[in-house]
Write a protein that holds these residues in place. Structure first.
Motif, short mmCIF file in Angstrom:
data_model
loop_
_atom_site.label_atom_id
_atom_site.label_comp_id
_atom_site.label_asym_id
_atom_site.label_seq_id
_atom_site.Cartn_x
_atom_site.Cartn_y
_atom_site.Cartn_z
N GLY A 157 8.66 2.26 -13.13
CA GLY A 157 7.98 3.53 -12.94
C GLY A 157 6.49 3.36 -12.67
O GLY A 157 5.87 2.39 -13.09
N LEU A 158 5.93 4.32 -11.95
CA LEU A 158 4.50 4.29 -11.63
C LEU A 158 3.77 5.40 -12.38
O LEU A 158 4.35 6.46 -12.66
N ALA A 165 -3.31 7.19 -6.05
CA ALA A 165 -3.98 6.17 -5.24
C ALA A 165 -3.16 5.88 -3.99
O ALA A 165 -3.72 5.72 -2.89
N LEU A 166 -1.83 5.82 -4.13
CA LEU A 166 -0.98 5.59 -2.97
C LEU A 166 -1.09 6.73 -1.96
O LEU A 166 -1.09 6.51 -0.76
N ARG A 167 -1.20 7.97 -2.47
CA ARG A 167 -1.35 9.12 -1.58
C ARG A 167 -2.66 9.07 -0.81
O ARG A 167 -2.77 9.62 0.28
N HIS A 169 -3.85 6.31 0.31
CA HIS A 169 -3.74 5.08 1.11
C HIS A 169 -4.44 3.88 0.50
O HIS A 169 -5.02 3.05 1.20
N LYS A 170 -4.37 3.79 -0.81
CA LYS A 170 -4.88 2.61 -1.51
C LYS A 170 -3.74 1.60 -1.64
O LYS A 170 -2.57 1.96 -1.65
N LEU A 171 -4.11 0.33 -1.77
CA LEU A 171 -3.12 -0.74 -1.92
C LEU A 171 -2.77 -0.89 -3.38
O LEU A 171 -3.63 -1.14 -4.22
N ILE A 172 -1.47 -0.73 -3.68
CA ILE A 172 -1.00 -0.83 -5.07
C ILE A 172 0.17 -1.83 -5.11
O ILE A 172 1.05 -1.79 -4.27
N ASN A 173 0.14 -2.71 -6.14
CA ASN A 173 1.24 -3.64 -6.39
C ASN A 173 2.08 -3.09 -7.54
O ASN A 173 1.55 -2.49 -8.47
N CYS A 174 3.38 -3.38 -7.47
CA CYS A 174 4.27 -3.03 -8.58
C CYS A 174 3.88 -3.89 -9.79
O CYS A 174 3.60 -5.08 -9.64
N HIS A 175 3.94 -3.29 -11.01
CA HIS A 175 3.56 -4.03 -12.21
C HIS A 175 4.59 -5.10 -12.58
O HIS A 175 4.23 -6.11 -13.18
N LEU A 180 4.18 -4.94 -2.70
CA LEU A 180 3.25 -3.93 -2.22
C LEU A 180 4.02 -2.61 -2.06
O LEU A 180 5.14 -2.60 -1.56
N LEU A 181 3.42 -1.53 -2.49
CA LEU A 181 4.11 -0.23 -2.49
C LEU A 181 3.48 0.73 -1.48
O LEU A 181 2.29 0.63 -1.19
N TYR A 182 4.29 1.63 -0.99
CA TYR A 182 3.78 2.72 -0.14
C TYR A 182 4.64 3.94 -0.38
O TYR A 182 5.76 3.86 -0.85
N ILE A 183 4.07 5.08 -0.04
CA ILE A 183 4.80 6.35 -0.16
C ILE A 183 5.20 6.77 1.24
O ILE A 183 4.35 6.82 2.16
#
Length: 186
Positions: A157-158, A165-167, A169-175, A180-183
Motif C-alpha cells: 500500500g501507498l 506526489a505521483l499525481r 509527476h514525482k518519482l516514487i519507488n515502492c517500499h 518505479l511507480l506511476y499512476i
C-alpha cells in the motif's frame, strides 16, 4: 537414386541392343553359310546354331521390351518426384519470402520503438533514467502502475502523500519491491 537406376537401365538396354546387332550379324552369316553346305550334318549343325541364336535373340528382345517398360515407369516416378520437389521448393520460397517480410516489418518496428525510446530518454530527468536502468538489471518489469492505491507488482500500500506526489509527476519507488511507480491517467 532414381537417376542412377535410370542410367543403369539405359546402359543395360544399350548393351543388349549391341548384343542383338551382333547376333543379327551372326545369323546373317550362318544363313548365307547354310546355302553353301555340302553335307546333311553340316546343315543340321547350322540349323541348330541358327535356332539357338534365334532363341537368344528372342530372349534379349523380350528383356529389352520389359526394360523399356521399367524405364518408362521409372521416368514417370522421376518426373513426379521432380514435380513434387518443385512444388515443395516453391512453397518453401514463399514461406521464406513471407518470413523475410515479417523480419523486415519487425526490424522497422524495433527501429521505431528504439527511436521513441531515445526521445523518451531525452525528455525524462536523468535521475529517473538512471533509476530505471538500475532497476531493469534486477527485475523484469521495473516500472509498474499503481492499482487501488497499491503497487501492482507486490501489492504494498501507498501513503496519501506518496499518491499525491505521483499525481504531481514525482518519482516514487515502492517500499517493498523498489519498483518505479506511476499512476495511470484516465
Amino acid at each position: 537414386l532414381s537417376n542412377t537406376m535410370l542410367n543403369n537401365l539405359k546402359k543395360k538396354i544399350d548393351e543388349s541392343q549391341l548384343e542383338l546387332r551382333s547376333i543379327d550379324d551372326q545369323l546373317s552369316k550362318k544363313n548365307r553359310s547354310l546355302q553353301s553346305v555340302s553335307s546333311p550334318k553340316q546343315y543340321e549343325s547350322l540349323t541348330h546354331e541358327i535356332e539357338a541364336a534365334n532363341l537368344s535373340k528372342d530372349k534379349i528382345e523380350n528383356d529389352i521390351l520389359s526394360w523399356y517398360t521399367e524405364l518408362d515407369d521409372l521416368s514417370n516416378v522421376v518426373q513426379i518426384k521432380k514435380s513434387d520437389f518443385e512444388k515443395f521448393k516453391n512453397l518453401a520460397d514463399i514461406s521464406i519470402n513471407e518470413k523475410e517480410e515479417m523480419v523486415e516489418l519487425l526490424e522497422k518496428d524495433v527501429q521505431k520503438v528504439e527511436n521513441e525510446w531515445k526521445i523518451a530518454l531525452s525528455i525524462l530527468p536523468i535521475e529517473w533514467v538512471e533509476k530505471y536502468k538500475k532497476m531493469r538489471e534486477s527485475v523484469k518489469n521495473p516500472v509498474v502502475p499503481v492499482l487501488s492505491n497499491s503497487c501492482s507488482a507486490c501489492y504494498s500500500g501507498l501513503t496519501a502523500s506518496e499518491l499525491n506526489a505521483l499525481r504531481h509527476h514525482k518519482l516514487i519507488n515502492c517500499h517493498d519491491c523498489y519498483r518505479l511507480l506511476y499512476i495511470e491517467e484516465n
